[in-house]
Motif scaffolding. Structure first.
Motif, PDB file in Angstrom:
ATOM      1  N   SER A  27     -51.513 -59.455 -59.840  1.00  0.00           N
ATOM      2  CA  SER A  27     -50.324 -58.817 -60.422  1.00  0.00           C
ATOM      3  C   SER A  27     -49.699 -57.859 -59.408  1.00  0.00           C
ATOM      4  CB  SER A  27     -50.687 -58.066 -61.705  1.00  0.00           C
ATOM      5  OG  SER A  27     -51.766 -57.178 -61.479  1.00  0.00           O
ATOM      6  N   MET A  30     -46.306 -58.776 -58.406  1.00  0.00           N
ATOM      7  CA  MET A  30     -45.195 -58.387 -59.286  1.00  0.00           C
ATOM      8  C   MET A  30     -44.997 -56.867 -59.264  1.00  0.00           C
ATOM      9  SD  MET A  30     -46.199 -60.940 -62.430  1.00  0.00           S
ATOM     10  CE  MET A  30     -44.666 -60.913 -63.356  1.00  0.00           C
ATOM     11  N   GLU A  71     -41.365 -62.236 -59.217  1.00  0.00           N
ATOM     12  CA  GLU A  71     -41.204 -62.623 -60.627  1.00  0.00           C
ATOM     13  C   GLU A  71     -42.505 -63.124 -61.240  1.00  0.00           C
ATOM     14  OE1 GLU A  71     -38.152 -63.043 -62.569  1.00  0.00           O
ATOM     15  OE2 GLU A  71     -37.490 -61.559 -61.100  1.00  0.00           O
ATOM     16  N   SER A  72     -43.448 -63.528 -60.399  1.00  0.00           N
ATOM     17  CA  SER A  72     -44.720 -64.054 -60.889  1.00  0.00           C
ATOM     18  C   SER A  72     -45.804 -63.674 -59.896  1.00  0.00           C
ATOM     19  CB  SER A  72     -44.652 -65.589 -61.015  1.00  0.00           C
ATOM     20  OG  SER A  72     -44.729 -66.173 -59.734  1.00  0.00           O
ATOM     21  N   THR A  73     -47.040 -64.108 -60.204  1.00  0.00           N
ATOM     22  CA  THR A  73     -48.156 -63.797 -59.297  1.00  0.00           C
ATOM     23  C   THR A  73     -48.306 -64.870 -58.209  1.00  0.00           C
ATOM     24  OG1 THR A  73     -49.723 -64.937 -60.742  1.00  0.00           O
ATOM     25  CG2 THR A  73     -49.427 -62.575 -61.106  1.00  0.00           C
ATOM     26  N   PRO A  93     -51.876 -66.474 -65.548  1.00  0.00           N
ATOM     27  CA  PRO A  93     -50.520 -66.413 -65.000  1.00  0.00           C
ATOM     28  C   PRO A  93     -50.275 -67.311 -63.785  1.00  0.00           C
ATOM     29  CG  PRO A  93     -51.303 -64.214 -65.537  1.00  0.00           C
ATOM     30  CD  PRO A  93     -52.475 -65.141 -65.686  1.00  0.00           C
ATOM     31  N   GLN A  94     -51.355 -67.687 -63.071  1.00  0.00           N
ATOM     32  CA  GLN A  94     -51.142 -68.582 -61.927  1.00  0.00           C
ATOM     33  C   GLN A  94     -50.697 -69.978 -62.384  1.00  0.00           C
ATOM     34  OE1 GLN A  94     -54.706 -68.410 -59.465  1.00  0.00           O
ATOM     35  NE2 GLN A  94     -54.515 -66.203 -59.223  1.00  0.00           N
ATOM     36  N   VAL A 137     -48.447 -70.422 -64.771  1.00  0.00           N
ATOM     37  CA  VAL A 137     -47.265 -70.132 -65.600  1.00  0.00           C
ATOM     38  C   VAL A 137     -46.345 -71.349 -65.730  1.00  0.00           C
ATOM     39  CG1 VAL A 137     -45.984 -69.105 -63.637  1.00  0.00           C
ATOM     40  CG2 VAL A 137     -45.358 -68.479 -65.959  1.00  0.00           C
ATOM     41  N   ASN A 138     -46.253 -72.142 -64.683  1.00  0.00           N
ATOM     42  CA  ASN A 138     -45.340 -73.292 -64.760  1.00  0.00           C
ATOM     43  C   ASN A 138     -45.882 -74.394 -65.667  1.00  0.00           C
ATOM     44  OD1 ASN A 138     -43.181 -72.372 -63.089  1.00  0.00           O
ATOM     45  ND2 ASN A 138     -44.607 -72.516 -61.362  1.00  0.00           N
ATOM     46  N   PHE A 164     -45.003 -67.208 -69.884  1.00  0.00           N
ATOM     47  CA  PHE A 164     -46.095 -66.271 -70.187  1.00  0.00           C
ATOM     48  C   PHE A 164     -46.272 -66.245 -71.712  1.00  0.00           C
ATOM     49  CE2 PHE A 164     -44.316 -64.745 -66.119  1.00  0.00           C
ATOM     50  CZ  PHE A 164     -45.467 -64.745 -65.348  1.00  0.00           C
TER      51      PHE A 164
END
Ligand code: KIV
Length: 262
Positions: A43, A46, A52-54, A139-140, A142-143, A148
């Motif tokens: 994090s 960010m 915007e992401s990790t 979060p890694q 996220v796509n 999230f």
């Protein structure tokens, strides 16, 4: 605190407190608090770098933050995140990243998810480095997760997470972060593993809780997640200090004679 204390605390029913830490000066402050452990999370990408992401976090980025934290926090157990894909390129590159983080001062590493990680987790643990798992909202990914979002909703998804947690325990993880999962799911996981669960947005039944330092201290006013409690108005404190500095510079009352050399 050492790696065995995590399990001991769970057995004794004592809650574990953790926060993120990315730099020397906050590490010095946190070292003087009763917080149990510090996470140099990805994090940082960010919170400290404005991404915007990790996903942009790299081993070099996390090693620099880990070094700074280790210089400031001599009395805390420090866990460093394995950044995006650093543990998916084979055992060699994964161990290179672990080596970099441990040399930087980490006592343990954390990696997200479970699919296909058995060998890498076992290899890191057998190499003498404790591993913390991370399930739920990872979060890694996220796509793949479409954003999230809360994970482990519904009986089937909850059962999958329990199984994933048990697998991480079986391959040697000493504890698990559970991020953004319903209270009931987190409770089910917590009751079905011997290792402690550390929740973030996972309700009150986890064995411990973690929050991002800048969220809990109120430096991140724009971030309004349901699970964040701001325990201070850090944004306001810092703003007021700088406003007062600016005011006294401009009205000539800073520096005073006592603040100047003869
Ligand atoms: O990256 C991070 O800061 C984390 C913690 C919130 C657990 O993974």
């Amino acid at each position: 605190m050492n790696v065995f204390d995590f399990r001991k605390m769970k057995s004794a029913g004592r809650r574990i407190s953790m926060t993120t830490c990315y730099d020397y000066w906050s590490a010095r402050i946190l070292d003087q608090t009763p917080i149990d452990a510090l996470i140099v999370g990805d994090s940082a990408a960010m919170v400290m770098h404005g991404h915007e992401s990790t996903l942009p976090a790299t081993p070099d980025m996390l090693a620099i933050h880990t070094q700074a934290v280790a210089r400031g926090a001599h009395n805390k157990f420090i866990i460093a995140d394995m950044p995006f894909l650093s543990f998916r390129k084979g055992l060699g590159p994964a161990i290179d990243c672990v080596q970099q983080l441990v040399r930087a001062g980490a006592n343990a590493v954390k990696l997200e998810g479970v699919g296909g990680h058995d060998d890498v987790v076992k290899h890191i643990v057998q190499s003498g480095v404790p591993v913390m798992g991370h399930l739920g909202l990872t979060p890694q990914a996220v796509n793949s997760l479409g954003g999230f979002k809360v994970q482990g909703v519904g009986a089937e998804a909850a059962a999958d997470l329990v199984e994933a947690a048990q697998r991480l325990e079986a391959v040697g993880c000493f504890s698990l972060v559970l991020e953004a999962v319903p209270t009931k799911t987190a409770q089910q996981i917590t009751e079905n593993v011997q290792i402690p669960t550390i929740g973030i947005g996972a309700g009150p039944h986890c064995d411990g809780q973690v929050l991002v330092l800048h969220d809990l201290a109120g430096f991140n006013r724009d971030f309004k997640a349901r699970f964040v409690r701001m325990f201070e108005d850090g944004h306001g404190l810092l703003t007021r200090a700088v406003e007062e500095f600016d005011r006294t510079v401009k009205n000539g009352s800073f520096p005073s004679e006592a603040e100047s050399y003869e």
